[in-house]
Motif scaffolding. Structure first.
Motif, PDB file in Angstrom:
ATOM      1  N   ALA A  90      32.635   2.080  26.252  1.00 49.93           N
ATOM      2  CA  ALA A  90      32.268   1.766  24.878  1.00 49.93           C
ATOM      3  C   ALA A  90      30.860   1.188  24.788  1.00 49.93           C
ATOM      4  O   ALA A  90      30.178   1.374  23.788  1.00 49.93           O
ATOM      5  CB  ALA A  90      33.277   0.779  24.281  1.00 49.93           C
ATOM      6  N   ASP A  91      30.407   0.490  25.844  1.00 47.28           N
ATOM      7  CA  ASP A  91      29.089  -0.147  25.826  1.00 47.28           C
ATOM      8  C   ASP A  91      28.450   0.029  27.195  1.00 47.28           C
ATOM      9  O   ASP A  91      28.666  -0.765  28.108  1.00 47.28           O
ATOM     10  CB  ASP A  91      29.227  -1.628  25.472  1.00 47.28           C
ATOM     11  N   ILE A  92      27.657   1.079  27.329  1.00 46.46           N
ATOM     12  CA  ILE A  92      27.084   1.417  28.633  1.00 46.46           C
ATOM     13  C   ILE A  92      26.105   0.365  29.129  1.00 46.46           C
ATOM     14  O   ILE A  92      26.052   0.080  30.323  1.00 46.46           O
ATOM     15  CB  ILE A  92      26.446   2.829  28.627  1.00 46.46           C
ATOM     16  N   GLN A  93      25.333  -0.223  28.239  1.00 47.86           N
ATOM     17  CA  GLN A  93      24.358  -1.230  28.675  1.00 47.86           C
ATOM     18  C   GLN A  93      25.074  -2.443  29.256  1.00 47.86           C
ATOM     19  O   GLN A  93      24.666  -2.981  30.284  1.00 47.86           O
ATOM     20  CB  GLN A  93      23.424  -1.637  27.529  1.00 47.86           C
ATOM     21  N   ALA A  94      26.153  -2.859  28.617  1.00 48.17           N
ATOM     22  CA  ALA A  94      26.926  -3.997  29.130  1.00 48.17           C
ATOM     23  C   ALA A  94      27.524  -3.668  30.490  1.00 48.17           C
ATOM     24  O   ALA A  94      27.490  -4.502  31.406  1.00 48.17           O
ATOM     25  CB  ALA A  94      28.016  -4.393  28.137  1.00 48.17           C
ATOM     26  N   CYS A  95      28.076  -2.450  30.657  1.00 45.90           N
ATOM     27  CA  CYS A  95      28.629  -2.046  31.952  1.00 45.90           C
ATOM     28  C   CYS A  95      27.544  -2.009  33.011  1.00 45.90           C
ATOM     29  O   CYS A  95      27.739  -2.492  34.128  1.00 45.90           O
ATOM     30  CB  CYS A  95      29.299  -0.680  31.855  1.00 45.90           C
ATOM     31  N   TYR A  96      26.398  -1.440  32.664  1.00 46.42           N
ATOM     32  CA  TYR A  96      25.288  -1.347  33.605  1.00 46.42           C
ATOM     33  C   TYR A  96      24.876  -2.740  34.091  1.00 46.42           C
ATOM     34  O   TYR A  96      24.709  -2.965  35.295  1.00 46.42           O
ATOM     35  CB  TYR A  96      24.109  -0.629  32.946  1.00 46.42           C
ATOM     36  N   GLU A  97      24.734  -3.666  33.183  1.00 47.70           N
ATOM     37  CA  GLU A  97      24.319  -5.018  33.545  1.00 47.70           C
ATOM     38  C   GLU A  97      25.389  -5.742  34.357  1.00 47.70           C
ATOM     39  O   GLU A  97      25.098  -6.355  35.384  1.00 47.70           O
ATOM     40  CB  GLU A  97      23.956  -5.815  32.288  1.00 47.70           C
ATOM     41  N   GLU A  98      26.646  -5.653  33.915  1.00 49.81           N
ATOM     42  CA  GLU A  98      27.736  -6.341  34.610  1.00 49.81           C
ATOM     43  C   GLU A  98      27.943  -5.777  36.007  1.00 49.81           C
ATOM     44  O   GLU A  98      28.037  -6.518  36.986  1.00 49.81           O
ATOM     45  CB  GLU A  98      29.037  -6.224  33.807  1.00 49.81           C
ATOM     46  N   ASP A 112      19.162   7.940  27.529  1.00 53.50           N
ATOM     47  CA  ASP A 112      19.646   8.587  26.311  1.00 53.50           C
ATOM     48  C   ASP A 112      19.417  10.089  26.426  1.00 53.50           C
ATOM     49  O   ASP A 112      18.283  10.551  26.504  1.00 53.50           O
ATOM     50  CB  ASP A 112      18.920   8.030  25.088  1.00 53.50           C
ATOM     51  N   ARG A 113      20.507  10.860  26.431  1.00 49.96           N
ATOM     52  CA  ARG A 113      20.440  12.311  26.567  1.00 49.96           C
ATOM     53  C   ARG A 113      20.703  13.009  25.232  1.00 49.96           C
ATOM     54  O   ARG A 113      20.959  14.200  25.196  1.00 49.96           O
ATOM     55  CB  ARG A 113      21.460  12.774  27.604  1.00 49.96           C
ATOM     56  N   GLY A 114      20.675  12.266  24.133  1.00 49.98           N
ATOM     57  CA  GLY A 114      20.914  12.849  22.822  1.00 49.98           C
ATOM     58  C   GLY A 114      22.379  12.812  22.442  1.00 49.98           C
ATOM     59  O   GLY A 114      22.768  12.101  21.533  1.00 49.98           O
ATOM     60  N   ALA A 115      23.198  13.559  23.164  1.00 48.91           N
ATOM     61  CA  ALA A 115      24.633  13.586  22.897  1.00 48.91           C
ATOM     62  C   ALA A 115      25.321  12.325  23.402  1.00 48.91           C
ATOM     63  O   ALA A 115      26.354  11.913  22.884  1.00 48.91           O
ATOM     64  CB  ALA A 115      25.268  14.812  23.546  1.00 48.91           C
ATOM     65  N   GLU A 116      24.730  11.749  24.427  1.00 51.49           N
ATOM     66  CA  GLU A 116      25.316  10.576  25.066  1.00 51.49           C
ATOM     67  C   GLU A 116      24.221   9.802  25.785  1.00 51.49           C
ATOM     68  O   GLU A 116      23.129  10.310  26.035  1.00 51.49           O
ATOM     69  CB  GLU A 116      26.387  10.997  26.077  1.00 51.49           C
ATOM     70  N   VAL A 117      24.552   8.565  26.128  1.00 53.72           N
ATOM     71  CA  VAL A 117      23.717   7.768  27.017  1.00 53.72           C
ATOM     72  C   VAL A 117      24.491   7.712  28.321  1.00 53.72           C
ATOM     73  O   VAL A 117      25.703   7.446  28.325  1.00 53.72           O
ATOM     74  CB  VAL A 117      23.489   6.345  26.455  1.00 53.72           C
ATOM     75  N   GLY A 126      29.600   6.762  49.008  1.00 52.02           N
ATOM     76  CA  GLY A 126      28.622   7.722  48.524  1.00 52.02           C
ATOM     77  C   GLY A 126      29.121   8.637  47.429  1.00 52.02           C
ATOM     78  O   GLY A 126      28.396   9.527  46.991  1.00 52.02           O
ATOM     79  N   TYR A 127      30.359   8.434  46.952  1.00 48.84           N
ATOM     80  CA  TYR A 127      30.850   9.254  45.846  1.00 48.84           C
ATOM     81  C   TYR A 127      30.031   8.977  44.598  1.00 48.84           C
ATOM     82  O   TYR A 127      29.737   7.825  44.273  1.00 48.84           O
ATOM     83  CB  TYR A 127      32.323   8.982  45.553  1.00 48.84           C
ATOM     84  N   LEU A 128      29.684  10.034  43.889  1.00 48.44           N
ATOM     85  CA  LEU A 128      28.914   9.932  42.662  1.00 48.44           C
ATOM     86  C   LEU A 128      29.849   9.602  41.501  1.00 48.44           C
ATOM     87  O   LEU A 128      30.925  10.196  41.377  1.00 48.44           O
ATOM     88  CB  LEU A 128      28.205  11.261  42.409  1.00 48.44           C
ATOM     89  N   ILE A 129      29.438   8.660  40.663  1.00 47.82           N
ATOM     90  CA  ILE A 129      30.218   8.258  39.492  1.00 47.82           C
ATOM     91  C   ILE A 129      29.298   8.304  38.282  1.00 47.82           C
ATOM     92  O   ILE A 129      28.262   7.645  38.260  1.00 47.82           O
ATOM     93  CB  ILE A 129      30.793   6.834  39.647  1.00 47.82           C
ATOM     94  N   GLU A 130      29.665   9.108  37.284  1.00 51.37           N
ATOM     95  CA  GLU A 130      28.916   9.133  36.034  1.00 51.37           C
ATOM     96  C   GLU A 130      29.520   8.098  35.097  1.00 51.37           C
ATOM     97  O   GLU A 130      30.737   8.019  34.947  1.00 51.37           O
ATOM     98  CB  GLU A 130      28.990  10.504  35.367  1.00 51.37           C
ATOM     99  N   VAL A 131      28.657   7.316  34.455  1.00 54.51           N
ATOM    100  CA  VAL A 131      29.088   6.374  33.422  1.00 54.51           C
ATOM    101  C   VAL A 131      28.398   6.817  32.144  1.00 54.51           C
ATOM    102  O   VAL A 131      27.177   6.932  32.099  1.00 54.51           O
ATOM    103  CB  VAL A 131      28.691   4.923  33.775  1.00 54.51           C
ATOM    104  N   GLY A 132      29.175   7.117  31.125  1.00 56.49           N
ATOM    105  CA  GLY A 132      28.599   7.622  29.890  1.00 56.49           C
ATOM    106  C   GLY A 132      29.190   6.984  28.657  1.00 56.49           C
ATOM    107  O   GLY A 132      30.338   6.560  28.648  1.00 56.49           O
TER     108      GLY A 132
END
Length: 150
Positions: A90-98, A112-117, A126-132
């Motif tokens: 719901a709040d990517i900036q908060a997740c990124y910081e935490e 910011d990719r337009g459709a999503e951040v 090493g597993y890749l995890i997308e957070v959007g």
């Protein structure tokens, strides 16, 4: 341990994600301590409830009778991926910081990719995890087609 905590539906199905990990304790600590999951089963296999799903983790190994030609191992090349975990927040900036404060290693800050951040991080194996976070797509702005498709 209550039966309700296990990913074992009485009808239908539930989706879980299995990760082959080099060190179960290290992986368990990441998915609980950094991402906020809850340990359902500590070992054999390790099961962590994460939001409305489960991550199942076990060490790799050779073929078994039910997968006779398959060997499991964690990722070996950080520059390639055939799949990745996708977390919608719901709040990517908060997740990124935490999560950064708890030791998460992000590839970039949220973009910011337009459709999503979105941004990406790696777990200890090493597993890749997308957070959007859906932004534009909530208002009819969708992602561009994948590169090379037109």
């Amino acid at each position: 341990m209550p039966h309700d905590d296990l990913p074992a539906p009485e009808t239908g199905l539930v989706l879980t994600h299995f990760l082959t990990v080099a060190d179960v304790a290290r992986a368990r600590a990441f998915y609980t301590g950094v991402l906020g999951g809850e340990v359902v089963l500590a070992e054999n296999p390790c099961i962590v409830r994460l939001a409305n799903g489960w991550i199942i983790m076990n060490p790799g190994g050779g073929p078994t009778p039910d997968k006779p030609d398959v060997t499991l191992h964690p990722p070996t090349d950080p520059t390639t991926a055939t799949s990745f975990l996708n977390l919608r927040v719901a709040d990517i900036q908060a997740c990124y910081e935490e999560w950064s404060a708890k030791g998460a290693r992000f590839l970039t800050p949220p973009i910011d990719r337009g459709a999503e951040v979105r941004c990406y991080l790696r777990d200890p194996d090493g597993y890749l995890i997308e957070v959007g976070q859906a932004t534009g797509m909530l208002h009819g702005v969708y992602a561009d087609p994948p590169a090379g498709t037109g």
